[in-house]
Design a protein around this motif. Structure first.
Motif, mmCIF file in Angstrom:
data_model
loop_
_atom_site.group_PDB
_atom_site.id
_atom_site.type_symbol
_atom_site.label_atom_id
_atom_site.label_comp_id
_atom_site.label_asym_id
_atom_site.label_seq_id
_atom_site.Cartn_x
_atom_site.Cartn_y
_atom_site.Cartn_z
ATOM 1 N N LYS A 1 0.829 -1.214 0.000
ATOM 2 C CA LYS A 1 0.000 0.000 0.000
ATOM 3 C C LYS A 1 0.859 1.257 0.000
ATOM 4 O O LYS A 1 0.522 2.251 -0.647
ATOM 5 C CB LYS A 1 -0.925 0.018 1.233
ATOM 6 C CG LYS A 1 -2.221 -0.735 1.044
ATOM 7 C CD LYS A 1 -3.158 -0.452 2.199
ATOM 8 C CE LYS A 1 -4.502 -1.142 1.986
ATOM 9 N NZ LYS A 1 -5.467 -0.817 3.057
ATOM 10 N N GLU B 1 -9.536 2.387 -2.731
ATOM 11 C CA GLU B 1 -8.293 3.149 -2.568
ATOM 12 C C GLU B 1 -8.129 4.208 -3.655
ATOM 13 O O GLU B 1 -7.728 5.339 -3.377
ATOM 14 C CB GLU B 1 -7.092 2.189 -2.592
ATOM 15 C CG GLU B 1 -6.972 1.342 -1.340
ATOM 16 C CD GLU B 1 -5.838 0.341 -1.442
ATOM 17 O OE1 GLU B 1 -5.207 0.256 -2.526
ATOM 18 O OE2 GLU B 1 -5.596 -0.377 -0.463
ATOM 19 N N THR C 1 -10.370 -5.093 -8.006
ATOM 20 C CA THR C 1 -10.861 -5.559 -6.712
ATOM 21 C C THR C 1 -11.573 -4.417 -5.992
ATOM 22 O O THR C 1 -11.335 -3.246 -6.272
ATOM 23 C CB THR C 1 -9.706 -6.059 -5.814
ATOM 24 O OG1 THR C 1 -8.844 -4.946 -5.498
ATOM 25 C CG2 THR C 1 -8.907 -7.145 -6.514
ATOM 26 N N ARG C 2 -12.433 -4.793 -5.069
ATOM 27 C CA ARG C 2 -13.173 -3.791 -4.300
ATOM 28 C C ARG C 2 -12.197 -2.892 -3.543
ATOM 29 O O ARG C 2 -12.382 -1.678 -3.446
ATOM 30 C CB ARG C 2 -14.141 -4.487 -3.332
ATOM 31 C CG ARG C 2 -15.179 -5.353 -4.044
ATOM 32 C CD ARG C 2 -15.970 -6.204 -3.056
ATOM 33 N NE ARG C 2 -16.813 -5.369 -2.219
ATOM 34 C CZ ARG C 2 -18.027 -4.930 -2.566
ATOM 35 N NH1 ARG C 2 -18.519 -5.261 -3.756
ATOM 36 N NH2 ARG C 2 -18.733 -4.192 -1.768
ATOM 37 N N GLU C 3 -11.147 -3.499 -3.005
ATOM 38 C CA GLU C 3 -10.164 -2.740 -2.226
ATOM 39 C C GLU C 3 -9.465 -1.694 -3.082
ATOM 40 O O GLU C 3 -9.302 -0.541 -2.667
ATOM 41 C CB GLU C 3 -9.130 -3.685 -1.611
ATOM 42 C CG GLU C 3 -8.094 -2.971 -0.753
ATOM 43 C CD GLU C 3 -7.025 -3.901 -0.220
ATOM 44 O OE1 GLU C 3 -6.621 -4.808 -0.971
ATOM 45 O OE2 GLU C 3 -6.610 -3.730 0.939
ATOM 46 N N GLU D 1 -17.683 -0.949 2.779
ATOM 47 C CA GLU D 1 -17.831 -1.214 1.352
ATOM 48 C C GLU D 1 -19.220 -0.875 0.825
ATOM 49 O O GLU D 1 -19.428 -0.850 -0.386
ATOM 50 C CB GLU D 1 -17.504 -2.681 1.060
ATOM 51 C CG GLU D 1 -16.038 -3.025 1.253
ATOM 52 C CD GLU D 1 -15.707 -4.434 0.786
ATOM 53 O OE1 GLU D 1 -16.641 -5.171 0.396
ATOM 54 O OE2 GLU D 1 -14.519 -4.797 0.816
#
Length: 225
Positions: A106, A176, A170-172, A187
């Motif tokens: 990250k 971000e 991806t959802r993440e 979410e």
């Protein structure tokens, strides 16, 4: 799509960085040493280079100097040391930032994004996905003469998805890229924005849809009429 050149003589680190950058939607160019890297740059021009400092043959400082002076490519250095002398050598060679190994993926993504923003390279100003055009200067989404104006977060979300049609984000990564690395909400916010976008795209064109990839995230699909 942004292209990132990654240079590291450790195949494991090279593949780790490749996986995380690819998942974030970047196109990755890989090189195991400085000589390979310079050859790749001759064939295809990257938007940024991630360069390991400790490499045989040509160290990261030398490669950084060449990339900056010969091609003016922004550079982020990967170093196993956090000593002031190494940081100083890196900046004197022309690097824009550095990350100390071992690093959190990250943090690497955050620093890459920050450098690209500094060079106004973080986003393409014009994105096309099938018949749909996205203008990031006027914040307009259009298909032919139909124009759609979206709230900022919906616009950013659509821009990310459209930057790489048929690619599963991806959802993440979506959270971000749109809400930031320090986002502390849940979410459900993403779900609501996806639903609103789907409803609006449905009225704009039948050729562009947002599909759910169960357990992973979403992708923007483009079909021909």
């Amino acid at each position: 799509m942004m292209k990132i050149l990654v240079v590291d003589d450790d195949p494991n680190i090279l593949e780790l960085v490749n996986i995380h950058l690819s998942q974030a939607g970047y196109t990755v160019m890989k090189a195991l040493n400085g000589f390979e890297a310079l050859k790749l740059v001759e064939e295809d021009f990257p938007d940024l280079a991630v360069v390991d400092v400790m490499m045989p043959g040509m160290d990261g400082f030398t490669l950084t100097k060449k990339l900056r002076t010969e091609a003016d490519i922004p550079v982020l250095l990967l170093t196993a040391k956090g000593e002031l002398e190494d940081k100083e050598k890196g900046f004197l060679a022309g690097s824009d930032d550095y990350v100390v190994k071992p690093f959190e993926p990250k943090e690497l993504l955050f620093r890459i994004h920050a450098i690209l923003r500094r060079y106004d390279k973080a986003v393409d100003l014009f994105i096309q996905a099938g018949p749909m055009n996205i203008n990031r200067q006027s914040y307009e989404v259009s298909v032919g003469k139909k124009v759609l104006l979206l709230p900022l977060k919906e616009f950013e979300l659509l821009s990310v998805l459209a930057s790489k049609p048929n690619y599963v984000f991806t959802r993440e990564i979506l959270i971000e890229r749109v809400w930031g690395y320090d986002y502390e909400g849940d979410e459900q916010t993403l779900n609501v924005h996806i639903k609103r976008l789907r409803d609006k795209l449905e009225k704009l064109t039948a050729e562009v849809i947002i599909s759910t990839v169960r357990g992973v995230g979403y992708k923007l699909e483009v079909s021909s009429s």
